[in-house]
Design a protein around this motif. Structure first.
Motif, PDB file in Angstrom:
ATOM      1  N   PRO A 120      40.437  29.673  41.677  1.00  0.00           N
ATOM      2  CA  PRO A 120      41.429  29.079  42.578  1.00  0.00           C
ATOM      3  C   PRO A 120      42.182  27.887  41.986  1.00  0.00           C
ATOM      4  N   ASN A 121      41.797  27.468  40.796  1.00  0.00           N
ATOM      5  CA  ASN A 121      42.395  26.270  40.202  1.00  0.00           C
ATOM      6  C   ASN A 121      43.465  26.545  39.152  1.00  0.00           C
ATOM      7  N   THR A 122      43.809  27.826  38.955  1.00  0.00           N
ATOM      8  CA  THR A 122      44.849  28.157  37.975  1.00  0.00           C
ATOM      9  C   THR A 122      45.509  29.477  38.346  1.00  0.00           C
ATOM     10  N   ASN A 123      46.724  29.675  37.873  1.00  0.00           N
ATOM     11  CA  ASN A 123      47.455  30.915  38.132  1.00  0.00           C
ATOM     12  C   ASN A 123      47.422  31.859  36.937  1.00  0.00           C
ATOM     13  N   ILE A 124      47.007  31.355  35.783  1.00  0.00           N
ATOM     14  CA  ILE A 124      47.010  32.145  34.549  1.00  0.00           C
ATOM     15  C   ILE A 124      45.690  31.944  33.804  1.00  0.00           C
ATOM     16  N   ILE A 125      45.111  33.042  33.355  1.00  0.00           N
ATOM     17  CA  ILE A 125      43.944  33.026  32.470  1.00  0.00           C
ATOM     18  C   ILE A 125      44.244  34.000  31.339  1.00  0.00           C
ATOM     19  N   GLU A 126      44.139  33.534  30.117  1.00  0.00           N
ATOM     20  CA  GLU A 126      44.356  34.403  28.956  1.00  0.00           C
ATOM     21  C   GLU A 126      45.674  35.172  29.076  1.00  0.00           C
ATOM     22  N   GLU A 127      46.704  34.506  29.537  1.00  0.00           N
ATOM     23  CA  GLU A 127      48.048  35.068  29.704  1.00  0.00           C
ATOM     24  C   GLU A 127      48.133  36.138  30.791  1.00  0.00           C
ATOM     25  N   ASP A 128      47.107  36.250  31.631  1.00  0.00           N
ATOM     26  CA  ASP A 128      47.096  37.203  32.741  1.00  0.00           C
ATOM     27  C   ASP A 128      47.168  36.443  34.061  1.00  0.00           C
ATOM     28  N   VAL A 129      47.712  37.109  35.080  1.00  0.00           N
ATOM     29  CA  VAL A 129      47.740  36.517  36.413  1.00  0.00           C
ATOM     30  C   VAL A 129      46.305  36.304  36.865  1.00  0.00           C
ATOM     31  N   TYR A 143      43.843  35.112  40.158  1.00  0.00           N
ATOM     32  CA  TYR A 143      43.864  35.122  41.621  1.00  0.00           C
ATOM     33  C   TYR A 143      42.911  34.067  42.177  1.00  0.00           C
ATOM     34  N   PRO A 144      43.257  33.497  43.330  1.00  0.00           N
ATOM     35  CA  PRO A 144      42.415  32.436  43.891  1.00  0.00           C
ATOM     36  C   PRO A 144      41.111  32.935  44.528  1.00  0.00           C
ATOM     37  N   ASP A 145      41.099  34.197  44.979  1.00  0.00           N
ATOM     38  CA  ASP A 145      39.912  34.736  45.628  1.00  0.00           C
ATOM     39  C   ASP A 145      39.989  36.257  45.646  1.00  0.00           C
ATOM     40  N   LEU A 146      38.916  36.901  46.068  1.00  0.00           N
ATOM     41  CA  LEU A 146      38.851  38.363  46.078  1.00  0.00           C
ATOM     42  C   LEU A 146      39.862  38.986  47.033  1.00  0.00           C
ATOM     43  N   LEU A 147      40.152  38.307  48.110  1.00  0.00           N
ATOM     44  CA  LEU A 147      41.061  38.863  49.111  1.00  0.00           C
ATOM     45  C   LEU A 147      42.517  38.822  48.662  1.00  0.00           C
ATOM     46  N   SER A 148      42.802  38.140  47.583  1.00  0.00           N
ATOM     47  CA  SER A 148      44.169  38.039  47.049  1.00  0.00           C
ATOM     48  C   SER A 148      44.491  39.119  46.019  1.00  0.00           C
ATOM     49  N   LEU A 149      43.527  39.917  45.641  1.00  0.00           N
ATOM     50  CA  LEU A 149      43.747  40.921  44.604  1.00  0.00           C
ATOM     51  C   LEU A 149      44.774  41.952  45.050  1.00  0.00           C
ATOM     52  N   PRO A 150      45.574  42.476  44.112  1.00  0.00           N
ATOM     53  CA  PRO A 150      46.643  43.407  44.469  1.00  0.00           C
ATOM     54  C   PRO A 150      46.165  44.825  44.776  1.00  0.00           C
ATOM     55  N   THR A 189      28.663  30.432  44.914  1.00  0.00           N
ATOM     56  CA  THR A 189      28.331  31.857  44.971  1.00  0.00           C
ATOM     57  C   THR A 189      28.095  32.287  46.411  1.00  0.00           C
ATOM     58  N   GLU A 190      27.431  31.457  47.182  1.00  0.00           N
ATOM     59  CA  GLU A 190      27.138  31.799  48.577  1.00  0.00           C
ATOM     60  C   GLU A 190      28.423  32.036  49.369  1.00  0.00           C
ATOM     61  N   LYS A 191      29.455  31.296  49.086  1.00  0.00           N
ATOM     62  CA  LYS A 191      30.739  31.495  49.769  1.00  0.00           C
ATOM     63  C   LYS A 191      31.391  32.805  49.325  1.00  0.00           C
ATOM     64  N   VAL A 192      31.319  33.094  48.036  1.00  0.00           N
ATOM     65  CA  VAL A 192      31.974  34.288  47.494  1.00  0.00           C
ATOM     66  C   VAL A 192      31.291  35.567  47.981  1.00  0.00           C
ATOM     67  N   VAL A 193      29.972  35.590  48.059  1.00  0.00           N
ATOM     68  CA  VAL A 193      29.313  36.832  48.485  1.00  0.00           C
ATOM     69  C   VAL A 193      29.716  37.201  49.910  1.00  0.00           C
ATOM     70  N   LYS A 194      30.080  36.220  50.699  1.00  0.00           N
ATOM     71  CA  LYS A 194      30.549  36.530  52.062  1.00  0.00           C
ATOM     72  C   LYS A 194      31.930  37.186  52.039  1.00  0.00           C
ATOM     73  N   GLU A 195      32.728  36.892  51.024  1.00  0.00           N
ATOM     74  CA  GLU A 195      34.028  37.561  50.858  1.00  0.00           C
ATOM     75  C   GLU A 195      33.850  39.031  50.495  1.00  0.00           C
ATOM     76  N   ILE A 222      36.962  45.668  37.814  1.00  0.00           N
ATOM     77  CA  ILE A 222      35.958  44.616  38.010  1.00  0.00           C
ATOM     78  C   ILE A 222      36.661  43.263  38.093  1.00  0.00           C
ATOM     79  N   ALA A 223      36.247  42.459  39.049  1.00  0.00           N
ATOM     80  CA  ALA A 223      36.724  41.074  39.127  1.00  0.00           C
ATOM     81  C   ALA A 223      35.644  40.164  38.559  1.00  0.00           C
ATOM     82  N   VAL A 224      36.089  39.146  37.849  1.00  0.00           N
ATOM     83  CA  VAL A 224      35.164  38.123  37.348  1.00  0.00           C
ATOM     84  C   VAL A 224      35.513  36.833  38.077  1.00  0.00           C
ATOM     85  N   VAL A 225      34.614  36.405  38.946  1.00  0.00           N
ATOM     86  CA  VAL A 225      34.811  35.183  39.716  1.00  0.00           C
ATOM     87  C   VAL A 225      34.171  34.037  38.956  1.00  0.00           C
TER      88      VAL A 225
END
Length: 113
Positions: free
Chosen positions: A48-57, A59-66, A81-87, A16-19
């Motif tokens: 998209p405004n940070t590279n680390i959350i809670e010591e974890d990598v 990601y800037p958007d859904l399309l960047s996930l590994p 939200t409207e922009k993200v649902v299109k992703e 699960i991703a949390v945006v």
């Protein structure tokens, strides 16, 4: 289908991703992220405004996930939200939870289509 079955069906996903995960621990997106992680889900933070959350990598958007994920929780202002649902379509993700306050008529309509 009743609400419990809908929630259980959503939570049957392993990845699960949390945006909208915040860098601030007391913000709801961060709380959701930590709680899912604590329960054993493979959770990806999106901000998209940070590279680390809670010591974890982070990601800037859904399309960047590994890897391919199965579901997304969105915790953003409605216009974002409207922009993200299109992703979601491009990322081939069809399970989405719009956290209360994140939804807009346009985002809901897009998801239903």
């Amino acid at each position: 289908m009743n609400s419990k079955k809908i929630v259980d069906g959503f939570l049957n996903q392993n990845k699960i991703a949390v945006v909208g995960v915040s860098r601030k621990r007391n913000k709801f997106g961060n709380v959701i992220y930590r709680e899912l992680k604590k329960k054993g889900y493979k959770v990806y933070p999106i901000n998209p405004n940070t590279n680390i959350i809670e010591e974890d990598v982070c990601y800037p958007d859904l399309l960047s996930l590994p890897e391919k994920i199965e579901a997304v929780i969105i915790n953003l202002p409605p216009a974002q939200t409207e922009k993200v649902v299109k992703e979601l379509k491009e990322a081939k993700i069809n399970k989405v939870w719009l956290q209360q306050g994140s939804q807009s008529d346009n985002a809901i309509k897009y998801c239903k289509q």
